[in-house]
Each structure stands twice: as structure tokens, then as C-alpha cells.
Design a protein around this motif. Sequence first.
Motif, PDB file in Angstrom:
ATOM      1  N   LEU A 467      -1.631 -17.875   6.128  1.00 46.99           N
ATOM      2  CA  LEU A 467      -2.609 -17.552   5.825  1.00 46.99           C
ATOM      3  C   LEU A 467      -2.496 -15.937   5.733  1.00 46.99           C
ATOM      4  O   LEU A 467      -1.548 -15.264   6.465  1.00 46.99           O
ATOM      5  CB  LEU A 467      -3.577 -17.193   7.202  1.00 46.99           C
ATOM      6  CG  LEU A 467      -4.209 -18.896   7.402  1.00 46.99           C
ATOM      7  CD1 LEU A 467      -4.539 -18.636   9.550  1.00 46.99           C
ATOM      8  CD2 LEU A 467      -6.011 -18.817   6.792  1.00 46.99           C
ATOM      9  N   ARG A 468      -2.545 -15.080   4.660  1.00 48.83           N
ATOM     10  CA  ARG A 468      -2.083 -14.578   3.594  1.00 48.83           C
ATOM     11  C   ARG A 468      -3.631 -13.404   3.195  1.00 48.83           C
ATOM     12  O   ARG A 468      -4.614 -13.771   2.783  1.00 48.83           O
ATOM     13  CB  ARG A 468      -0.867 -14.277   2.973  1.00 48.83           C
ATOM     14  CG  ARG A 468      -0.599 -13.373   2.524  1.00 48.83           C
ATOM     15  CD  ARG A 468       0.575 -13.687   1.442  1.00 48.83           C
ATOM     16  NE  ARG A 468       1.853 -13.932   3.103  1.00 48.83           N
ATOM     17  CZ  ARG A 468       3.205 -14.049   2.264  1.00 48.83           C
ATOM     18  NH1 ARG A 468       3.290 -13.071   1.236  1.00 48.83           N
ATOM     19  NH2 ARG A 468       3.926 -14.592   2.996  1.00 48.83           N
ATOM     20  N   SER A 469      -3.450 -12.076   3.509  1.00 48.13           N
ATOM     21  CA  SER A 469      -4.594 -11.092   3.501  1.00 48.13           C
ATOM     22  C   SER A 469      -4.310 -10.640   2.162  1.00 48.13           C
ATOM     23  O   SER A 469      -2.820 -11.106   1.126  1.00 48.13           O
ATOM     24  CB  SER A 469      -4.531  -9.922   4.750  1.00 48.13           C
ATOM     25  OG  SER A 469      -5.476  -8.922   3.647  1.00 48.13           O
ATOM     26  N   VAL A 470      -5.052 -10.748   0.683  1.00 50.36           N
ATOM     27  CA  VAL A 470      -4.798  -9.951  -0.139  1.00 50.36           C
ATOM     28  C   VAL A 470      -4.482  -8.366  -0.010  1.00 50.36           C
ATOM     29  O   VAL A 470      -3.906  -7.879  -0.681  1.00 50.36           O
ATOM     30  CB  VAL A 470      -6.338 -10.032  -0.907  1.00 50.36           C
ATOM     31  CG1 VAL A 470      -7.151 -11.595  -1.374  1.00 50.36           C
ATOM     32  CG2 VAL A 470      -7.380  -9.145  -0.548  1.00 50.36           C
ATOM     33  N   ASN A 471      -4.694  -7.695   1.085  1.00 51.64           N
ATOM     34  CA  ASN A 471      -4.393  -6.411   1.288  1.00 51.64           C
ATOM     35  C   ASN A 471      -2.966  -6.704   1.821  1.00 51.64           C
ATOM     36  O   ASN A 471      -2.346  -5.709   1.366  1.00 51.64           O
ATOM     37  CB  ASN A 471      -4.784  -5.686   2.239  1.00 51.64           C
ATOM     38  CG  ASN A 471      -6.395  -5.601   1.487  1.00 51.64           C
ATOM     39  OD1 ASN A 471      -6.026  -5.099   0.793  1.00 51.64           O
ATOM     40  ND2 ASN A 471      -7.946  -5.378   2.975  1.00 51.64           N
ATOM     41  N   ASN A 472      -2.392  -7.988   2.067  1.00 49.88           N
ATOM     42  CA  ASN A 472      -0.842  -7.700   2.427  1.00 49.88           C
ATOM     43  C   ASN A 472       0.027  -7.170   0.994  1.00 49.88           C
ATOM     44  O   ASN A 472       0.326  -8.057  -0.481  1.00 49.88           O
ATOM     45  CB  ASN A 472      -0.283  -9.353   2.213  1.00 49.88           C
ATOM     46  CG  ASN A 472       1.259  -9.428   3.011  1.00 49.88           C
ATOM     47  OD1 ASN A 472       2.307  -8.747   2.812  1.00 49.88           O
ATOM     48  ND2 ASN A 472       1.226  -9.805   4.680  1.00 49.88           N
ATOM     49  N   GLY A 473       1.229  -6.119   1.454  1.00 48.59           N
ATOM     50  CA  GLY A 473       1.621  -6.052  -0.416  1.00 48.59           C
ATOM     51  C   GLY A 473       2.337  -6.979  -0.831  1.00 48.59           C
ATOM     52  O   GLY A 473       2.551  -7.510  -1.562  1.00 48.59           O
ATOM     53  N   GLU A 474       2.414  -8.608   0.093  1.00 54.12           N
ATOM     54  CA  GLU A 474       3.447  -9.667  -0.308  1.00 54.12           C
ATOM     55  C   GLU A 474       2.344 -10.893  -0.954  1.00 54.12           C
ATOM     56  O   GLU A 474       2.572 -11.132  -0.259  1.00 54.12           O
ATOM     57  CB  GLU A 474       4.275 -10.016  -0.069  1.00 54.12           C
ATOM     58  CG  GLU A 474       6.044  -9.003   0.347  1.00 54.12           C
ATOM     59  CD  GLU A 474       6.727  -8.349  -0.310  1.00 54.12           C
ATOM     60  OE1 GLU A 474       6.490  -9.417  -1.648  1.00 54.12           O
ATOM     61  OE2 GLU A 474       7.364  -7.735  -0.357  1.00 54.12           O
ATOM     62  N   LEU A 475       2.310 -10.770  -1.816  1.00 56.42           N
ATOM     63  CA  LEU A 475       1.442 -12.186  -2.346  1.00 56.42           C
ATOM     64  C   LEU A 475       1.594 -12.915  -2.740  1.00 56.42           C
ATOM     65  O   LEU A 475       1.065 -14.084  -2.683  1.00 56.42           O
ATOM     66  CB  LEU A 475      -0.237 -11.539  -2.868  1.00 56.42           C
ATOM     67  CG  LEU A 475      -0.858 -10.669  -2.322  1.00 56.42           C
ATOM     68  CD1 LEU A 475      -2.429 -10.088  -3.867  1.00 56.42           C
ATOM     69  CD2 LEU A 475      -2.517 -10.825  -1.754  1.00 56.42           C
ATOM     70  N   SER A 525      -2.599  -0.990   0.777  1.00 53.45           N
ATOM     71  CA  SER A 525      -1.696  -2.149   1.616  1.00 53.45           C
ATOM     72  C   SER A 525      -1.086  -1.950   3.124  1.00 53.45           C
ATOM     73  O   SER A 525      -0.773  -0.857   3.141  1.00 53.45           O
ATOM     74  CB  SER A 525      -1.262  -3.265   0.585  1.00 53.45           C
ATOM     75  OG  SER A 525       0.358  -2.537   0.334  1.00 53.45           O
ATOM     76  N   ALA A 526      -0.948  -3.301   3.695  1.00 50.27           N
ATOM     77  CA  ALA A 526       0.029  -3.073   5.211  1.00 50.27           C
ATOM     78  C   ALA A 526       0.724  -4.048   5.139  1.00 50.27           C
ATOM     79  O   ALA A 526       1.162  -4.843   3.938  1.00 50.27           O
ATOM     80  CB  ALA A 526      -1.314  -3.585   6.107  1.00 50.27           C
TER      81      ALA A 526
END
Length: 615
Positions: A467-475, A525-526
Motif C-alpha cells: 500500500l503506497r501513498s502518492v506522497n511517497n517519494g518512490e512511486l 513528499s515523505a
Amino acid sequence: MAKKEFQAESKRLLDLFINSIYTNKESFLREVISNSTDAIDKLCYKALTDESVEMSRDDFKISIATDPKARTLTISDNGIGMTKEELETNLGTIAKSGSLSFKRNLMEQEDIEPDIIGQFGVGFYSCFLVGKRVTVVSRAFGSDEAWQWQSEGADGFEITPAERAEVGTDVTIDLRDNTDDENYDRYYQEAILKLLVRKYSDYIRWPIYVGEYVSNSRIPIWQRTKQEMPDEDCYAYYRDVWHDTKDPVSVLRVDAEGSSFSFRAMLFIPSQVPYEFYTPAYKPGLRLYSSGVLIKEDCAELIPDYFRFVRGVVDSPDLSLNISREALQHDRQLKLIASSLEKKIKAELTRLMNREPEKYDTFYKAFGRQLKYGVMANYGINKDKVKDLLMFYSHNQNKNITLEQYVADMKEGQKHIYYVSADSLAVINGLPQTKYVLSHGYDVLCLTESVDEFVISMLGKFGDRELRSVNNGELDIESKEEKEELEQLSEKNEGVLNFVKEALNGKIVEARLSRKLEGSPCCISARGPVSLEMERHFAASLTPLNEEEVGRIRAERVLEFNPDHPVFGKLCVATVNDKELAEKYCKILYGGALVEAGFQLEDPSEFMKLVCELM
Ligand code: ADP
């Protein structure tokens, strides 16, 4: 003895109740019978463990006697009875609990349906719907004196010594005078009373005599087949016992015949949150019976906490009857029943989700949050049991979907489950990161409840999908070529990126280039375990945290730049020609990106000053 007044609030409520709102007068009988049933249940339970009771199950009964000349009817039981003090507190305070203010609020609303009031167990007071005077004579178990409580309605009650040969209670109602609208004479006619008993109290397991005849069939509701007891009748029973104004979304009948133990259960999945659900006043659990004898009213051990909204009854002949209530907790049978019920409830919820999505939606709106707490509780120990029941709002489908549905609809090549969490859909839709993910044809789950972010991070994965946030630096969306191209570009701009990081002086852990920004110049992003959303949640939480804790839950911020945007070009030039100006650019862009992501500026007046200087 001087007349005692009802408590002030009781009085007002009683007035309203008797004189205006309540329309279904005949239900008084159900209420009185239900109190008698409880009283007998209590004494019967006592009889199991206390030899001094000297009663056996066959001795218990409820009787209704009439006196047409005096225009009275009397409902008697040989249950546990009430002491003088109990008469005063139990019958002198209407709606003892915090539910009173709730009821009052309810009544202040104008569009309220009259019948709703009846759902809140104003109980005993419903006698005044048909009675101008109510007299209760009671002798408590263990006492050799009896007391009489008498009242003519809102102006108070009197308690005087009385005579009663046996333990138990008589409730005598002096019927009101007939009016043009209402014929109160009905209520001393045996034929009518028999019909009313059959209508409202048929399933009561103690015999109810009207005159000489037993009027109820005495088969507990959960012992009946679906043909004998259609869902609608079960719903009415549920509303009555658990004081709900709405039908449940589902009734679940369980008939488990095992070699080692057997039981029957009837469970209800409510459609609305009880008003006290999130307060200590809510007592989760099921009613536990052993062959029709009530052992415990709210047996919490029977239901896992994440399903604490489920109501119902369990009846097992195999439970040892003289088990103490404390020992129930460790009872092996009980554990077996609980584990079987848990599976049934989950299966029923899954069935609703797949077969009756509208009902599941109603349920989920009411109790979705409870399921989410279930994922979080005890460090996620139950997350795998609950995760399939969760739903999140799908950007592409404009409705709630499960994680399983998300994965089933994933495009070829998509690696992760993408989500974004923010206060509103407007913020979510405005984020360049969201647009970037959507532009690849991938769906994004929109999380707008503050607990969502924690649920997601507790889950971490769904199956083998992260589960990956769109705010994650690595999409992880870019192709290999795109990645390589970006790496080269980053190397070329290393100087600028380092400059940004230094200019922001500890506020970010990294400045980098990104292809996800489309028309925007930059975004926040985080990196690492704490997401921006979590940080925001903690910042807004009411519990004051100490400095060390605040430090731990601060997201590691990354400022990402769009290398194609003219703003980045300007920044590059400035880092060479005018370092002071470049520094101001960095601060402004960082502030702007924060605001866009829904955060507060760290120093709003400095930000304003910078804008003015640049203009
Ligand atoms: P509720 O039953 O919802 O608690 P009621 O107003 O109907 O509210 O009754 C108040 C209380 O009075 C009951 O909880 C019970 O303790 C006591 N009571 C009423 N009727 C009887 C009875 N027949 N025998 C013993 N106690 C009774």
C-alpha cells in the motif's frame, strides 16, 4: 407518608410522554410483561445457585387479572421483587442514565416520528398511557415485608407498607375514563388481553396467564424456524430489546449441533450506531441463556471487540448452569461458541458485501470506523481477520471498494496499491501526485478519515501488494528509461539540489527531481515510516505530546522539483547569479508546497515578508 416528587427531569418527560407524543397505547402491556420477565429471570438464576430460593423453573409465571367493576387490571409475577428502596429508585427516576438528555433532544426536534419515543424503554411509565393511577405492591426476595408504591402520574408517588404473601410484584392499573378517541374498557377484557399477549409477548418463555389460560406459546424467538418467525418479526424483537429505532441490516440464525456441544443463536447486525456506542455506557455482548434461563445480559466474551456492534442471544443447553458469572470468562464452551460466532458474523458480512451491497453500505457507514479500530487494536493482532471487510473510496469508481476489488481491477504492470489521504476530496484531486498516478490509468484510494492512514500503515500490504501513498517519494511508476533519464538529470543538477537542501536548513532531508509533477513546479513528499498524513494527524491530536514524541512522529520531508518547469530554471540561474535571491526562492517554494499539501506554514509572517520582497 408524604408524597415524593419525581425527579424534575422525569416529571417533564413523563408529562410529554403521557399527554402528547406516544400513540401506541397498548404497548404498555408488553413493557410491564417484559419487566416481569426480567424479574423472574433474576430469581430463576438465583435459584440455580442459592438453595434458599426453594423454587423450581416450573413454578414461575406471570398472571394478568381483571376487575371490570373496578375498571382495573393487575399484572403479577413471582420474580425477584423490589425492596422499599428499590421501589423508590427504580420507579422514581424515569430514564436514570445519560439517555435522558438524548431523549430530550430528540423530543425538541419537530419532525420526530411519534413512535420513536416508544423505542427507548420508557418502560414502566407506559402504564400511564392507559392508567390514571398505578399501584405496585412488591415483596423482594429475602425480605419478609412488602411495600406499596402508588402514583397518579406526574405529580409524584407515595410509598406505604403493604401485605404480600409471597415474593414478587403486582402492578395494578386503574384505567382512564373512556374518551371519544379511546375506549379504555378494552383493557379489562380478557379476550383483548389474550390477543395483546399473543401479539407482543408470545415468545416470552414464562407462562403468561390471562385469567385461567396460558396465552403465549412460550417458545423463545431463537428456537423458532424462519417459517414460524419471519425476519420482520425478529427485527421487531431486536428493536424492542435493544431499543433501536431502525431495523437491523441482517438477522443471523445459528443452529449448531456438535458432538461436544450445541447451541442456538440469533444475531443482529444493526444499521445505525447506538447513541452511546462510543461511551462507557455501551455494554457490548450477547444475551446468554442456558436452556432458556438468562445467565448473563451482556456477555462480552461471546463477541470479539471488532464486532462489538453485533447484538443477539445465545442459548446453549451445555453450559453448566451454576457456573459463576466471573468463571464464564474462562469457560471452554463459551470460547468455542465465540469462535464459531465470529466466523458466522464474518461470513454474513462478506455475504452482504457481495450480495447486498446497499445493505453493506448502510452497515459500513455506521460501523466501518469500528472495523478500522479493529485493525489497529492490540498492535494489529486481528488485522488479517478484518482487512477483507474494509472499504475505501475509489477515485475511478466514485464509490467505496474493498482492497480485493482494487487489486482485481489493477492495470497490467501496476505494482502497488496507491492511496492518498487528506482532509477532503478537493485537496486530493488538486495534488499533482494524485494526477500523476491517475494519468497512468491507475486508481487511487481516497482516504478522508483520520484513522485511515493508521489503518493503512498497520496493514502495510494487502496480499503481496504494497500500500503506497502518492506522497511517497518512490512511486515506482516510471519505466526503466525514464528512471535512467531522471538519474542523469539529477546528477547534472546535483549542485542546485544540494543548495536547496542547505538553504532550507534542516527542514527537508532531501531535494530531488521528479517526473510526477506535470504542470506544477514542486511538491512535498515523505521518506521513511512516518507519512505526512500521520504527522498532520498527531499535530492536530488533542493529546499534548512531549518534544521527544513530536520529533519521532515528524515526517522526513522531501522537496521534489519538476525539472521542466520554468520555476526550476529560474532557481538554477539564481543559484549561480544571486545566491541570496535563490535562498528566498527555496523558502517560498517550500512554503507553497506545504500549503498545497494541506499543511500550515511554519512561519506565516516570514513567508509573507518574502513574497513582498520578491514583488
Ligand atoms: P427498564 O426495564 O428499561 O430498566 P423500567 O422503567 O421498565 O425500565 O423499569 C425500571 C426498573 O424497575 C427495572 O429495571 C427493574 O429494576 C424495576 N422493575 C420494574 N418492574 C419490576 C418487576 N415486576 N419486578 C421487579 N423489578 C421491577
